[in-house]
Design a protein around this motif. Structure first.
Motif, mmCIF file in Angstrom:
data_model
loop_
_atom_site.group_PDB
_atom_site.id
_atom_site.type_symbol
_atom_site.label_atom_id
_atom_site.label_comp_id
_atom_site.label_asym_id
_atom_site.label_seq_id
_atom_site.Cartn_x
_atom_site.Cartn_y
_atom_site.Cartn_z
ATOM 1 N N THR A 113 -5.234 -1.433 0.527
ATOM 2 C CA THR A 113 -4.890 -2.739 1.095
ATOM 3 C C THR A 113 -6.025 -3.755 0.984
ATOM 4 O O THR A 113 -5.809 -4.936 1.251
ATOM 5 C CB THR A 113 -4.534 -2.624 2.590
ATOM 6 O OG1 THR A 113 -5.708 -2.262 3.327
ATOM 7 C CG2 THR A 113 -3.423 -1.624 2.827
ATOM 8 N N ILE A 133 0.464 -3.295 2.542
ATOM 9 C CA ILE A 133 1.342 -2.626 1.575
ATOM 10 C C ILE A 133 2.594 -2.200 2.330
ATOM 11 O O ILE A 133 2.505 -1.621 3.416
ATOM 12 C CB ILE A 133 0.640 -1.406 0.956
ATOM 13 C CG1 ILE A 133 -0.484 -1.852 0.014
ATOM 14 C CG2 ILE A 133 1.638 -0.510 0.219
ATOM 15 C CD1 ILE A 133 -1.344 -0.713 -0.495
ATOM 16 N N ARG A 134 3.756 -2.473 1.736
ATOM 17 C CA ARG A 134 5.035 -2.113 2.354
ATOM 18 C C ARG A 134 5.841 -1.275 1.359
ATOM 19 O O ARG A 134 6.181 -1.758 0.277
ATOM 20 C CB ARG A 134 5.817 -3.356 2.767
ATOM 21 C CG ARG A 134 5.043 -4.234 3.738
ATOM 22 C CD ARG A 134 5.812 -5.502 4.126
ATOM 23 N NE ARG A 134 4.973 -6.404 4.906
ATOM 24 C CZ ARG A 134 4.773 -6.311 6.209
ATOM 25 N NH1 ARG A 134 5.375 -5.339 6.892
ATOM 26 N NH2 ARG A 134 3.988 -7.161 6.827
ATOM 27 N N GLY A 136 9.268 0.970 0.947
ATOM 28 C CA GLY A 136 10.570 0.997 1.598
ATOM 29 C C GLY A 136 11.109 2.378 1.877
ATOM 30 O O GLY A 136 10.394 3.392 1.846
ATOM 31 N N THR A 152 4.756 -4.799 -2.287
ATOM 32 C CA THR A 152 5.954 -4.272 -1.624
ATOM 33 C C THR A 152 6.752 -3.479 -2.650
ATOM 34 O O THR A 152 6.997 -3.964 -3.764
ATOM 35 C CB THR A 152 6.820 -5.403 -1.054
ATOM 36 O OG1 THR A 152 6.112 -6.049 0.007
ATOM 37 C CG2 THR A 152 8.135 -4.868 -0.513
ATOM 38 N N GLY A 154 10.416 -1.645 -3.093
ATOM 39 C CA GLY A 154 11.732 -1.683 -2.458
ATOM 40 C C GLY A 154 12.359 -0.323 -2.274
ATOM 41 O O GLY A 154 11.946 0.686 -2.871
ATOM 42 N N ASP A 168 4.989 -6.545 -6.793
ATOM 43 C CA ASP A 168 6.151 -5.991 -6.102
ATOM 44 C C ASP A 168 7.108 -5.311 -7.085
ATOM 45 O O ASP A 168 7.297 -5.773 -8.226
ATOM 46 C CB ASP A 168 6.914 -7.093 -5.367
ATOM 47 C CG ASP A 168 6.125 -7.690 -4.205
ATOM 48 O OD1 ASP A 168 5.039 -7.165 -3.888
ATOM 49 O OD2 ASP A 168 6.617 -8.669 -3.620
#
Length: 204
Positions: A113, A133-134, A136, A152, A154, A168
């Motif tokens: 990050t 950081i995401r 899913g 990110t 998904g 992303d």
């Protein structure tokens, strides 16, 4: 987790900040002590479970991390229910990392990050920035993947082994490479074949 809120506020706010706050140093040292004990804990023990809950920001029901794990803080990482990480996970989690339910992470993955300004005089003063950081729901991240700040990924995405994820990745796609790029969407073929020409047995 007992990291002071003002330390979390510094690390989790956007923009450049400087390390060296005595409270930050003391809090990180305490986290490193927990991590040391966690990595030395007995498999399957109640103490190991207690330490995981103490070290990480959040451990969803059924989440599990194989040891050893390496982390700057631990308190920046949130594990969703049923998520799993294989051994040698590295978390540069000065910023927050959100890992969705049922996500699987392969061995030797690095989630980063935090970065440092290119300007040399700022680096001399220990300047850095952190972007979350995401990851899913139900994502699969293959072995030796590196995910960089602010990315990110998904839901249901698959990231191929050895990729460096700089941008992303949309949901329901297969992506790989350095830098990581979307190769295709997940489609009907994947409902019948689990790998190459290997058909999924009926009834499972």
């Amino acid at each position: 987790m007992s990291v002071p809120q003002h330390v979390l506020d510094i690390m989790h706010s956007p923009g450049v900040y400087f390390c060296g706050d005595p409270d930050m140093d003391a809090a990180q040292l305490e986290q490193m002590r927990i991590l040391h004990e966690l990595n030395a804990s007995e498999p399957g023990s109640e103490r190991r479970s207690e330490l995981m809950h103490a070290f990480f920001a959040e451990m969803g029901e059924g989440a599990y991390v194989e040891l050893p794990v390496h982390a700057n803080w631990g308190c920046g990482t949130h594990w969703g229910a049923g998520s799993y990480a294989n051994f040698n996970l590295t978390l540069v989690d000065d910023g927050e990392i959100f890992i969705g339910d049922h996500t699987m992470i392969g061995p030797n993955v690095t989630l980063v990050t935090t970065g440092h300004p290119v300007r040399p005089d700022l680096r001399e003063r220990y300047a850095q920035f952190s972007e979350p950081i995401r990851i899913g729901y139900n994502v699969w991240i293959g072995a030796n993947v590196t995910v960089l700040p602010g990315v990110t990924i998904g839901d249901n995405a698959v990231i191929g082994a050895g990729s460096v994820v700089t941008k992303d990745i949309p949901a329901n796609t297969v992506a790989f490479g350095t830098p990581c790029r979307v190769v295709r969407e997940i489609y009907d073929h994947d409902r019948e074949y689990y790998w190459r020409d290997r058909r999924i047995p009926e009834g499972i």
